[in-house]
Design a protein around this motif. Structure first.
Motif, mmCIF file in Angstrom:
data_model
loop_
_atom_site.group_PDB
_atom_site.id
_atom_site.type_symbol
_atom_site.label_atom_id
_atom_site.label_comp_id
_atom_site.label_asym_id
_atom_site.label_seq_id
_atom_site.Cartn_x
_atom_site.Cartn_y
_atom_site.Cartn_z
ATOM 1 N N ASN A 108 -48.538 -65.058 37.087
ATOM 2 C CA ASN A 108 -48.390 -66.412 36.594
ATOM 3 C C ASN A 108 -46.922 -66.204 36.045
ATOM 4 O OD1 ASN A 108 -48.222 -65.383 33.823
ATOM 5 N ND2 ASN A 108 -50.515 -65.559 33.975
ATOM 6 N N GLU A 109 -46.218 -67.481 35.707
ATOM 7 C CA GLU A 109 -44.962 -67.515 35.040
ATOM 8 C C GLU A 109 -44.776 -66.487 33.855
ATOM 9 O OE1 GLU A 109 -41.246 -70.615 34.304
ATOM 10 O OE2 GLU A 109 -43.569 -71.353 34.486
ATOM 11 N N LYS A 110 -45.577 -66.817 32.955
ATOM 12 C CA LYS A 110 -45.343 -65.841 31.740
ATOM 13 C C LYS A 110 -45.367 -64.313 32.064
ATOM 14 C CE LYS A 110 -47.325 -65.157 27.113
ATOM 15 N NZ LYS A 110 -48.528 -65.446 26.297
ATOM 16 N N GLU A 111 -46.076 -63.870 32.975
ATOM 17 C CA GLU A 111 -46.117 -62.414 33.523
ATOM 18 C C GLU A 111 -44.807 -62.136 33.917
ATOM 19 O OE1 GLU A 111 -50.909 -61.905 34.159
ATOM 20 O OE2 GLU A 111 -49.705 -62.717 35.566
ATOM 21 N N ALA A 112 -44.475 -63.080 34.976
ATOM 22 C CA ALA A 112 -43.077 -62.783 35.743
ATOM 23 C C ALA A 112 -41.897 -62.772 34.742
ATOM 24 C CB ALA A 112 -42.901 -63.912 36.872
ATOM 25 N N ILE A 113 -41.803 -63.634 33.660
ATOM 26 C CA ILE A 113 -40.656 -63.484 32.792
ATOM 27 C C ILE A 113 -40.670 -62.151 31.783
ATOM 28 C CG2 ILE A 113 -39.897 -64.473 30.747
ATOM 29 C CD1 ILE A 113 -40.615 -67.364 31.989
ATOM 30 N N LYS A 114 -42.111 -61.824 31.627
ATOM 31 C CA LYS A 114 -42.145 -60.456 30.661
ATOM 32 C C LYS A 114 -41.620 -59.409 31.334
ATOM 33 C CE LYS A 114 -44.163 -56.720 28.908
ATOM 34 N NZ LYS A 114 -43.929 -55.560 29.407
ATOM 35 N N ILE A 115 -41.793 -59.411 32.754
ATOM 36 C CA ILE A 115 -41.307 -58.405 33.675
ATOM 37 C C ILE A 115 -39.657 -58.496 33.920
ATOM 38 C CG2 ILE A 115 -41.059 -57.315 36.159
ATOM 39 C CD1 ILE A 115 -44.047 -58.058 36.336
ATOM 40 N N LEU A 116 -39.128 -59.520 33.972
ATOM 41 C CA LEU A 116 -37.809 -59.803 34.126
ATOM 42 C C LEU A 116 -37.140 -59.575 32.640
ATOM 43 C CD1 LEU A 116 -35.419 -61.197 35.323
ATOM 44 C CD2 LEU A 116 -36.316 -63.429 34.169
ATOM 45 N N ARG A 117 -37.892 -59.662 31.616
ATOM 46 C CA ARG A 117 -37.135 -59.290 30.349
ATOM 47 C C ARG A 117 -37.138 -57.835 30.439
ATOM 48 N NH1 ARG A 117 -37.315 -62.583 25.586
ATOM 49 N NH2 ARG A 117 -38.232 -64.520 25.949
ATOM 50 N N ASP A 118 -37.992 -57.251 30.661
ATOM 51 C CA ASP A 118 -37.962 -55.550 30.611
ATOM 52 C C ASP A 118 -36.803 -54.908 31.590
ATOM 53 O OD1 ASP A 118 -40.177 -55.664 29.012
ATOM 54 O OD2 ASP A 118 -41.712 -54.904 30.519
ATOM 55 N N ILE A 119 -36.830 -55.792 32.844
ATOM 56 C CA ILE A 119 -35.842 -55.251 33.721
ATOM 57 C C ILE A 119 -34.287 -55.514 32.847
ATOM 58 C CG2 ILE A 119 -34.895 -55.562 35.970
ATOM 59 C CD1 ILE A 119 -37.432 -56.736 36.891
ATOM 60 N N LEU A 120 -34.318 -56.465 32.295
ATOM 61 C CA LEU A 120 -32.831 -56.641 31.870
ATOM 62 C C LEU A 120 -32.634 -56.052 30.591
ATOM 63 C CD1 LEU A 120 -32.635 -60.557 32.572
ATOM 64 C CD2 LEU A 120 -31.125 -58.634 33.348
ATOM 65 N N SER A 121 -33.707 -55.651 29.963
ATOM 66 C CA SER A 121 -33.364 -55.054 28.751
ATOM 67 C C SER A 121 -33.170 -53.571 29.102
ATOM 68 C CB SER A 121 -34.840 -54.892 27.956
ATOM 69 O OG SER A 121 -34.774 -53.899 26.992
ATOM 70 N N GLY A 122 -33.617 -52.883 30.369
ATOM 71 C CA GLY A 122 -33.195 -51.597 30.359
ATOM 72 C C GLY A 122 -31.643 -51.668 31.388
ATOM 73 N N TYR A 123 -31.299 -52.807 31.912
ATOM 74 C CA TYR A 123 -30.114 -52.845 32.335
ATOM 75 C C TYR A 123 -29.144 -52.968 31.500
ATOM 76 C CZ TYR A 123 -26.986 -53.845 36.484
ATOM 77 O OH TYR A 123 -25.905 -53.753 37.318
ATOM 78 N N GLN A 124 -29.203 -53.359 30.316
ATOM 79 C CA GLN A 124 -28.242 -53.279 29.364
ATOM 80 C C GLN A 124 -27.542 -51.938 29.222
ATOM 81 O OE1 GLN A 124 -30.418 -54.768 25.787
ATOM 82 N NE2 GLN A 124 -29.461 -56.849 26.057
ATOM 83 N N ILE A 125 -28.275 -50.987 29.020
ATOM 84 C CA ILE A 125 -27.740 -49.634 29.073
ATOM 85 C C ILE A 125 -26.773 -49.285 30.123
ATOM 86 C CG2 ILE A 125 -29.624 -48.181 30.215
ATOM 87 C CD1 ILE A 125 -27.662 -47.299 26.839
ATOM 88 N N LEU A 126 -27.101 -49.723 31.462
ATOM 89 C CA LEU A 126 -26.348 -49.702 32.599
ATOM 90 C C LEU A 126 -24.955 -50.134 32.201
ATOM 91 C CD1 LEU A 126 -28.573 -50.014 35.746
ATOM 92 C CD2 LEU A 126 -28.370 -48.106 34.038
ATOM 93 N N LEU A 127 -24.892 -51.639 31.745
ATOM 94 C CA LEU A 127 -23.586 -52.216 31.460
ATOM 95 C C LEU A 127 -22.951 -51.276 30.677
ATOM 96 C CD1 LEU A 127 -25.239 -55.642 31.032
ATOM 97 C CD2 LEU A 127 -23.766 -55.092 33.097
#
Length: 495
Positions: A108-127
């Motif tokens: 569902n959308e809430k679950e997909a956004i949660k996964i998106l948040r996790d991905i972008l949280s990890g990507y911050q250190i790459l930036l």
């Protein structure tokens, strides 16, 4: 034939394959010293040589990844080497990858956004380290007890801000058009991949599909991005996807706006609530991505010891112009424990400090003087404004009257801006703020009507100005000796 094997202190069985990456298989193993389960990715050196990939660069890259510390990045514990292979010893994510989840269930959308948040949280250190992943896809998003982690950095590379990439690497379904065409591209290639992945998480399929990369690229250019009617997806999520999937990199959303997108500031099914923590998170994101020095800003911006909402708005907009008066009100109400018209500046600084926004020594705040460069800029701005007043035969007194400024009224930044825009409608926010700082500094932190008069006229010319604006422009002649016009060099340019 299954075999037990060992590399240094790590043991694995060739029958326990848990995945395949770009350069080799991944096995379940164990650290003999700690008895901790690990994932062991074996990369053949011949594979790297066949791809014209420098082994030295590969090792350097892996050592960089060892430094990355985030709960949303698969941890690289160790790198081992034999005569024919490299061995990447990584965190084991027992629940598999996102690709497996999407095959088994509809999110569902809430679950997909949660996964998106996790991905972008990890990507911050790459930036932070200037690393571009270049292979973000469901198979490389690992699930560890409900925490999703970015993994498989086999195609990742580290670049400077100015450098462009042009290698065609990755998985075609998730590759940006620039990557597929061997064109120059930046880390925004990963934004495209994230947009495709988020779309697939919501709808169960990618927006464009073809078995050959050439025909896939043709479809991307020729077929409009469409959203199925089912399942229902909010407009804010669709907006996020659209901004990620702009074909031209220059039109694609940038990383700062990714982290500030309304999809993360609110529940897409409800109105934005007044959570001040969201504002703190936005400030942290700005600091990380732009390498923004908020300590320097705090020391350079001139604010009184007690802040009203307009002062707080000035502070937030100095950090990011996208902050609004509503954001300032949220923070003000958060910190206004005594229900007064102002809050101590120290309270704001303490709030920043408690949330790891500024260093503790900044709490010893003092208002610095404007620099010589600032003063030179101010002189030029006043020259322009006075010249415009003269050319248009208008009086600053009449402008203040039109803006409803009374004699003892304390003038906010918004009111100050309203006055100056009456003189020059194209004046920038930065220039207005600079003059506002100058005026505050000259008047002990408080700007009133008379303070503005003094910006344009000699004090002796103001003696006749009374409370109800009965002074006519004749008392303050535009060409008289009282006018503080320092030069008329701008008249030709302004006419």
């Amino acid at each position: 034939m299954q075999q037990d094997k060992c590399i240094e202190k790590y043991f694995y069985n060739t029958g326990h394959v848990i995945g395949k990456g770009n350069y080799g298989c991944v096995y379940k193993g164990v650290d003999q010293n700690t008895q901790t389960d690990v994932a062991i990715k074996i990369v053949k050196k011949t594979k790297l040589e066949g791809e014209s990939y420098s082994q030295k660069a590969f090792i350097n890259e892996m050592m960089i990844l060892k430094k990355l510390s985030s709960k949303n990045i698969v941890k690289l514990f160790d790198v081992c080497e034999s005569q024919s292979n490299y061995y990447l010893i990584q965190e084991l994510c027992q629940q598999g990858d996102l690709k497996k989840i999407l095959k088994e269930q509809q999110l569902n959308e809430k679950e997909a956004i949660k996964i998106l948040r996790d991905i972008l949280s990890g990507y911050q250190i790459l930036l932070k380290y200037g690393i571009v992943h270049r292979d973000i896809k469901p198979a490389n998003i690992l699930n560890s007890n409900g925490v999703f982690k970015l993994g498989d950095f086999g195609l990742a590379t580290q670049i400077s801000k100015q450098k462009m990439l042009n290698q065609c690497v990755g998985t075609p379904l998730y590759m940006s058009p620039q990557v597929q065409q061997h064109s120059n591209y930046t880390s925004k290639c990963d934004i495209w991949s994230i947009g495709i992945l988020f779309y697939e998480s919501l709808y169960g399929a990618t927006p464009w599909y073809h078995e050959t990369s050439q025909k896939l690229l043709k479809k991307i250019y020729e077929e409009t991005l469409e959203f199925p009617t089912q399942p229902f997806v909010s407009d804010v999520s669709k907006s996020f996807i659209k901004s990620c999937l702009e074909i031209n990199e220059k039109d694609r959303i940038d990383w700062v706006d990714i982290y500030n997108h309304s999809i993360f500031r609110s529940n897409p099914f409800q109105k934005l609530d007044g959570n001040s923590q969201q504002i703190i998170t936005r400030i942290r994101n700005i600091m990380k991505i732009r390498k923004f020095n908020i300590n320097q800003l705090i020391q350079n911006i001139l604010l009184p010891k007690k802040l009203n909402i307009d002062d707080l708005n000035l502070l937030l907009q100095s950090i990011d112009k996208q902050f609004t008066l509503e954001d300032a009100e949220i923070v003000f109400n958060k910190l206004n424990h005594n229900n007064r018209d102002t809050i101590p500046f120290e309270c704001v600084l303490l709030w920043f400090s408690q949330n790891d926004i500024i260093l503790a020594q900044v709490l010893e705040f003092c208002s610095p003087l404007l620099t010589q460069q600032d003063q030179s800029k101010i002189d030029d701005l006043l020259d322009d404004l006075i010249t415009r007043l003269r050319l248009n035969s208008i009086s600053i007194i009449e402008i203040c009257k039109e803006c409803g400024v009374s004699q003892n009224q304390e003038i906010s930044l918004n009111k100050f801006e309203q006055i100056l825009l009456k003189i020059d409608i194209k004046m920038s926010k930065a220039d207005i703020t600079l003059l506002y700082r100058k005026n505050k500094q000259d008047n002990q932190g408080i700007i009133r009507r008379e303070s503005i008069y003094k910006m344009f006229y000699e004090e002796s010319e103001l003696d006749d100005a009374d409370d109800d604006f009965s002074v006519s422009p004749v008392h303050l002649p535009f060409q008289g000796p009282g006018l503080k016009l320092q030069s008329c060099n701008n008249i030709e340019r302004l006419s």
